[in-house]
Write an enzyme that holds these catalytic residues in place. Structure first.
Site, PDB file in Angstrom:
ATOM      1  CE  LYS A  80     -46.214 -62.707  -3.671  1.00 18.82           C
ATOM      2  NZ  LYS A  80     -45.851 -63.594  -2.562  1.00 18.82           N
ATOM      3  N   GLY A 184     -29.788 -65.252   8.789  1.00 15.67           N
ATOM      4  CA  GLY A 184     -30.893 -64.305   8.935  1.00 15.67           C
ATOM      5  C   GLY A 184     -31.708 -64.612  10.178  1.00 15.67           C
ATOM      6  N   GLY A 186     -34.254 -62.698  11.444  1.00 16.32           N
ATOM      7  CA  GLY A 186     -35.376 -61.764  11.420  1.00 16.32           C
ATOM      8  C   GLY A 186     -36.606 -62.453  11.995  1.00 16.32           C
ATOM      9  CB  VAL A 188     -38.950 -66.823   9.492  1.00 13.46           C
ATOM     10  CG1 VAL A 188     -38.996 -68.345   9.482  1.00 13.46           C
ATOM     11  CG2 VAL A 188     -40.222 -66.255   8.872  1.00 13.46           C
ATOM     12  CE1 TYR A 190     -33.274 -64.114  18.872  1.00 12.45           C
ATOM     13  CE2 TYR A 190     -35.521 -64.659  19.516  1.00 12.45           C
ATOM     14  CZ  TYR A 190     -34.214 -64.375  19.855  1.00 12.45           C
ATOM     15  OH  TYR A 190     -33.838 -64.386  21.169  1.00 12.45           O
TER      16      TYR A 190
END
Ligand code: NAD
Length: 349
Positions: A80, A184, A186, A188, A190
């Protein structure tokens, strides 16, 4: 601050601090484990309050990527990176270029992808200066082409995972008539909600963005509820797709759902909340197992994109979860703990 003695250091192979005076770049790249392949993980840009906070975040997140990729049977290690700064005011082409060059200097040990504060467009720009970025290739879909954004693949993986959890916990082979609360809607959330609707589920949704809620109400016939009301609904499945740490001392006692399965990262506020869910008979699909569709998508982009192979690979999330659920039951351990044990077996094999 001693990096070696930090709890999250957890045997990281390499931690690189990068800076560039001209562009103001201050970044950290962490490679946790590369035994299965190069360390792939998102590049997060965030105005961390201190360097220590940034180091802690990058270490924790890169370790998580090792587990996620190993569990998803990818030939990838875990890594990361974080850029310290406000993405709205401090991100510039010069800064992204300097960061791309720092990645290039690692000769492919770390591969960057988009994350909070960075975009597919940023990755595409960085690709001019390093070949070690991912999530940048447009991909064919049923009806056209989609960008490198991995969200649709993540949503499909969560859908597959919900089917596994529903079969295991509720003994149902179909989602027809299933009641699902999606927190949520957003990128993902939706997409997931649309797939659930298509499969015959009834939907309750919440978000802090009223436009997204209106879209879910109009296009999916979802019932809209206030953010705080999403936890206590009388539903079968709670699907967190917004924030981390949503399974905590305040929310768990409210849950009526028998299954928690959603896309959010780090859903358990603390490991002990996994124990709490188990005690209450709530089946928890470990976040990094069920939300691996995105990293699987990015991996397939790098090995030569084939849509059928991608879907087949994402479908493995079902078997991974079934293995975790069965073993958790047998060993009377929380599913998250069992997932970690299986992932460790895979990357230390
Ligand atoms: P997103 O930002 O597009 O969607 C998140 C939604 O949650 C937004 O619409 C936001 O308004 C809403 N939200 C924020 N706070 C809320 C609150 N308190 N209550 C209700 N809703 C709230 O993000 P995304 O890409 O859809 O990702 C969703 C989650 O899944 C994140 O936790 C992300 O880390 C995780 N995840 C995403 C992917 C991916 O491919 N996008 C992959 C793995 C994990």
């Amino acid at each position: 601050m001693s990096v070696f003695s930090m709890r999250d250091f957890a045997n990281h192979e390499q931690v690189v601090f990068c800076s560039d005076d001209k562009s103001g770049l201050k970044a950290i790249i962490a490679v946790h484990n590369s035994s299965l392949g190069p360390a792939l993980g998102g590049c997060r840009m965030w105005p961390y309050a201190s360097e220590e906070e940034a180091v802690r975040d990058v270490l924790r997140l890169s370790r998580g990527m090792t587990y996620k990729s190993a569990m998803a049977n990818l030939k990838l290690g875990g890594g990361k990176s974080v850029i310290i700064g406000n993405p709205r005011t401090q991100k510039s082409p010069e800064l992204l270029q300097a960061f791309a060059r720092a990645i290039e200097n690692l000769n492919g040990r770390y591969i960057a992808a988009e994350d909070s504060g960075t975009s597919v467009a940023d990755m595409k720009y960085m690709a001019q200066f390093t070949s070690h970025v991912a999530g940048i290739v447009d991909k064919p879909t049923d009806g056209g082409v989609r960008s490198g954004d991995p969200s649709p693949a993540t949503a499909y993986g969560v859908f597959v995972g919900i089917k596994a959890a529903v079969k295991d916990k509720l003994g149902r082979d179909t989602l027809d008539g299933l009641r699902v609360a999606v927190q949520g809607v957003g990128h993902v959330g939706y997409d997931l909600a649309a797939q659930l609707k298509q499969a015959g589920a009834s939907l309750w949704v919440t978000d802090i963005d009223t436009e997204l809620l209106e879209r879910a109400r109009q296009e999916l016939g979802a019932t809209v509820v206030e953010p705080d009301a999403i936890f206590g609904l009388d539903v079968d499945v709670f699907a967190p797709c917004a924030l981390g740490a949503v399974l905590n001392d305040q929310t768990i006692p409210q849950l009526k759902a028998r299954v928690v399965a959603g896309a959010s990262n780090n859903q358990l506020a603390e490991a002990r909340h996994g124990v709490e869910l188990m005690k209450r008979g709530i089946l928890y699909a470990p976040d990094y197992v069920i939300n691996a569709g995105g990293i699987i998508d990015v991996y397939h982009e790098r090995v030569g994109f084939d849509r059928v192979a991608l879907i087949k690979h994402i479908d493995q999330i079902h078997d991974n979860l079934m293995e975790i659920f069965a073993r958790a039951r047998k060993e009377e351990r929380p599913t998250g703990e069992v997932a970690d044990a299986i992932a460790e077996e895979r990357f230390t094999r």
